[in-house]
Design a protein around this motif. Structure first.
Motif, mmCIF file in Angstrom:
data_model
loop_
_atom_site.group_PDB
_atom_site.id
_atom_site.type_symbol
_atom_site.label_atom_id
_atom_site.label_comp_id
_atom_site.label_asym_id
_atom_site.label_seq_id
_atom_site.Cartn_x
_atom_site.Cartn_y
_atom_site.Cartn_z
ATOM 1 N N GLU A 143 0.809 -1.218 0.000
ATOM 2 C CA GLU A 143 0.000 0.000 0.000
ATOM 3 C C GLU A 143 0.844 1.271 0.000
ATOM 4 O O GLU A 143 0.342 2.343 -0.282
ATOM 5 C CB GLU A 143 -0.974 0.015 1.184
ATOM 6 C CG GLU A 143 -0.321 0.035 2.554
ATOM 7 C CD GLU A 143 0.111 -1.334 3.078
ATOM 8 O OE1 GLU A 143 0.641 -1.368 4.201
ATOM 9 O OE2 GLU A 143 -0.084 -2.339 2.389
ATOM 10 N N GLN A 144 2.138 1.169 0.282
ATOM 11 C CA GLN A 144 2.993 2.352 0.313
ATOM 12 C C GLN A 144 4.033 2.358 -0.800
ATOM 13 O O GLN A 144 4.905 3.211 -0.826
ATOM 14 C CB GLN A 144 3.701 2.452 1.668
ATOM 15 C CG GLN A 144 2.736 2.684 2.800
ATOM 16 C CD GLN A 144 3.448 2.797 4.139
ATOM 17 O OE1 GLN A 144 4.659 2.791 4.211
ATOM 18 N NE2 GLN A 144 2.672 2.901 5.195
ATOM 19 N N SER A 145 3.955 1.413 -1.705
ATOM 20 C CA SER A 145 4.943 1.314 -2.776
ATOM 21 C C SER A 145 4.365 1.872 -4.070
ATOM 22 O O SER A 145 3.258 1.534 -4.460
ATOM 23 C CB SER A 145 5.357 -0.140 -3.001
ATOM 24 O OG SER A 145 5.962 -0.638 -1.836
ATOM 25 N N ALA A 146 5.127 2.726 -4.711
ATOM 26 C CA ALA A 146 4.706 3.281 -6.000
ATOM 27 C C ALA A 146 4.693 2.168 -7.052
ATOM 28 O O ALA A 146 5.474 1.228 -6.981
ATOM 29 C CB ALA A 146 5.661 4.389 -6.423
ATOM 30 N N ALA A 147 3.822 2.313 -8.002
ATOM 31 C CA ALA A 147 3.719 1.313 -9.068
ATOM 32 C C ALA A 147 4.849 1.509 -10.073
ATOM 33 O O ALA A 147 4.729 2.251 -11.032
ATOM 34 C CB ALA A 147 2.367 1.413 -9.749
ATOM 35 N N LEU A 148 5.962 0.887 -9.822
ATOM 36 C CA LEU A 148 7.116 0.931 -10.712
ATOM 37 C C LEU A 148 7.408 -0.479 -11.199
ATOM 38 O O LEU A 148 7.032 -1.453 -10.550
ATOM 39 C CB LEU A 148 8.343 1.479 -9.970
ATOM 40 C CG LEU A 148 8.263 2.935 -9.522
ATOM 41 C CD1 LEU A 148 9.462 3.274 -8.655
ATOM 42 C CD2 LEU A 148 8.211 3.864 -10.720
ATOM 43 N N PRO A 149 8.100 -0.611 -12.314
ATOM 44 C CA PRO A 149 8.470 -1.961 -12.770
ATOM 45 C C PRO A 149 9.296 -2.684 -11.703
ATOM 46 O O PRO A 149 10.032 -2.053 -10.940
ATOM 47 C CB PRO A 149 9.318 -1.696 -14.018
ATOM 48 C CG PRO A 149 8.979 -0.306 -14.438
ATOM 49 C CD PRO A 149 8.569 0.434 -13.198
ATOM 50 N N ALA A 150 9.165 -3.985 -11.660
ATOM 51 C CA ALA A 150 9.850 -4.785 -10.634
ATOM 52 C C ALA A 150 11.356 -4.610 -10.665
ATOM 53 O O ALA A 150 12.019 -4.738 -9.649
ATOM 54 C CB ALA A 150 9.494 -6.264 -10.804
ATOM 55 N N ASP A 151 11.910 -4.301 -11.815
ATOM 56 C CA ASP A 151 13.365 -4.160 -11.909
ATOM 57 C C ASP A 151 13.803 -2.687 -11.911
ATOM 58 O O ASP A 151 14.902 -2.359 -12.326
ATOM 59 C CB ASP A 151 13.908 -4.884 -13.136
ATOM 60 C CG ASP A 151 13.334 -4.339 -14.429
ATOM 61 O OD1 ASP A 151 12.408 -3.493 -14.388
ATOM 62 O OD2 ASP A 151 13.814 -4.745 -15.498
ATOM 63 N N HIS A 152 12.936 -1.788 -11.462
ATOM 64 C CA HIS A 152 13.235 -0.356 -11.466
ATOM 65 C C HIS A 152 14.505 -0.022 -10.683
ATOM 66 O O HIS A 152 15.322 0.760 -11.139
ATOM 67 C CB HIS A 152 12.053 0.433 -10.906
ATOM 68 C CG HIS A 152 12.307 1.900 -10.849
ATOM 69 N ND1 HIS A 152 12.327 2.686 -11.973
ATOM 70 C CD2 HIS A 152 12.570 2.727 -9.813
ATOM 71 C CE1 HIS A 152 12.588 3.923 -11.633
ATOM 72 N NE2 HIS A 152 12.740 3.988 -10.330
ATOM 73 N N LEU A 153 14.667 -0.577 -9.502
ATOM 74 C CA LEU A 153 15.850 -0.291 -8.696
ATOM 75 C C LEU A 153 16.438 -1.604 -8.198
ATOM 76 O O LEU A 153 15.811 -2.326 -7.439
ATOM 77 C CB LEU A 153 15.495 0.603 -7.500
ATOM 78 C CG LEU A 153 16.637 0.919 -6.534
ATOM 79 C CD1 LEU A 153 17.784 1.640 -7.252
ATOM 80 C CD2 LEU A 153 16.128 1.758 -5.376
ATOM 81 N N ARG A 154 17.642 -1.883 -8.658
ATOM 82 C CA ARG A 154 18.393 -3.057 -8.208
ATOM 83 C C ARG A 154 19.711 -2.571 -7.646
ATOM 84 O O ARG A 154 20.362 -1.718 -8.230
ATOM 85 C CB ARG A 154 18.646 -4.036 -9.350
ATOM 86 C CG ARG A 154 17.403 -4.729 -9.833
ATOM 87 C CD ARG A 154 17.742 -5.742 -10.932
ATOM 88 N NE ARG A 154 16.572 -6.521 -11.248
ATOM 89 C CZ ARG A 154 16.229 -7.644 -10.606
ATOM 90 N NH1 ARG A 154 16.985 -8.113 -9.642
ATOM 91 N NH2 ARG A 154 15.152 -8.302 -10.937
ATOM 92 N N LEU A 155 20.090 -3.141 -6.494
ATOM 93 C CA LEU A 155 21.330 -2.740 -5.852
ATOM 94 C C LEU A 155 22.249 -3.933 -5.655
ATOM 95 O O LEU A 155 21.791 -5.045 -5.400
ATOM 96 C CB LEU A 155 21.048 -2.118 -4.482
ATOM 97 C CG LEU A 155 20.268 -0.815 -4.451
ATOM 98 C CD1 LEU A 155 20.022 -0.395 -3.013
ATOM 99 C CD2 LEU A 155 20.993 0.272 -5.207
#
Length: 176
Positions: A143-155
């Protein structure tokens, strides 16, 4: 302002004796729309004032979000504290490798045995490889996560830190 998490249902099963036992833990969100369901299992033993166990299962209910790559070792004793070694979790297509997590609480000095006080000790060493931060957060806090692609941020990261009287260590972090 914080938000309350919905209640969870948990089932803990413990079988065996103090010298040889198996523990399973199933945690389920009471809200069926939230799929943050977790399964843990370990085999343990208590000998010579020391508990040791092997974590054999750690995953979300489907094993698609995260799952244990291979068994991890845990130990605990009153004198040495808690130690977790070689925890490897596959998280989507990324990985978290916790080589070591050691925690020993502070100990007060004793006048009877002339034992000096000991500071809290915390040590952690590990690595992230292509860890999908956004995808994992979307599973953990949907409920607090923006709808971004699953691979948007990888570290990817490496760390080795120790805390006793001082904090020492290093952290290397990079976007994958």
């Amino acid at each position: 302002q914080g938000t309350d998490s919905p209640p969870v249902d948990a089932e803990l099963n413990l079988k065996g004796s103090l010298s040889q036992h198996q523990l399973t833990l199933h945690i389920r969100d009471s809200d069926p729309l939230l799929q943050r369901n977790i399964q843990l299992a370990l085999n343990g033993a208590w000998q010579n004032d020391r508990w040791q166990a092997q974590l054999t299962q750690c995953q979300d209910i489907t094993g698609k979000v995260f799952r244990l790559a291979n068994p991890a070792t845990m130990t605990w004793s009153a004198s040495q504290g808690f130690d977790l070694q070689q925890l490897a979790l596959n998280v989507y297509e990324g990985q978290m490798q916790l080589e070591r997590l050691h925690y020993r609480p502070a100990k007060p000095a004793t006048t009877i045995s002339t034992q000096p006080a000991e500071m809290l000790k915390l040590q952690t060493r590990g690595a992230l490889k292509d860890f999908p931060v956004q995808a994992f957060m979307a599973w953990l806090v949907p409920e607090q996560s923006a709808a971004l692609p699953a691979d948007h941020l990888r570290l990817s990261a490496q760390w080795d830190m120790q805390l006793d009287q001082r904090l020492n260590g290093f952290l290397q972090l990079q976007r994958s």
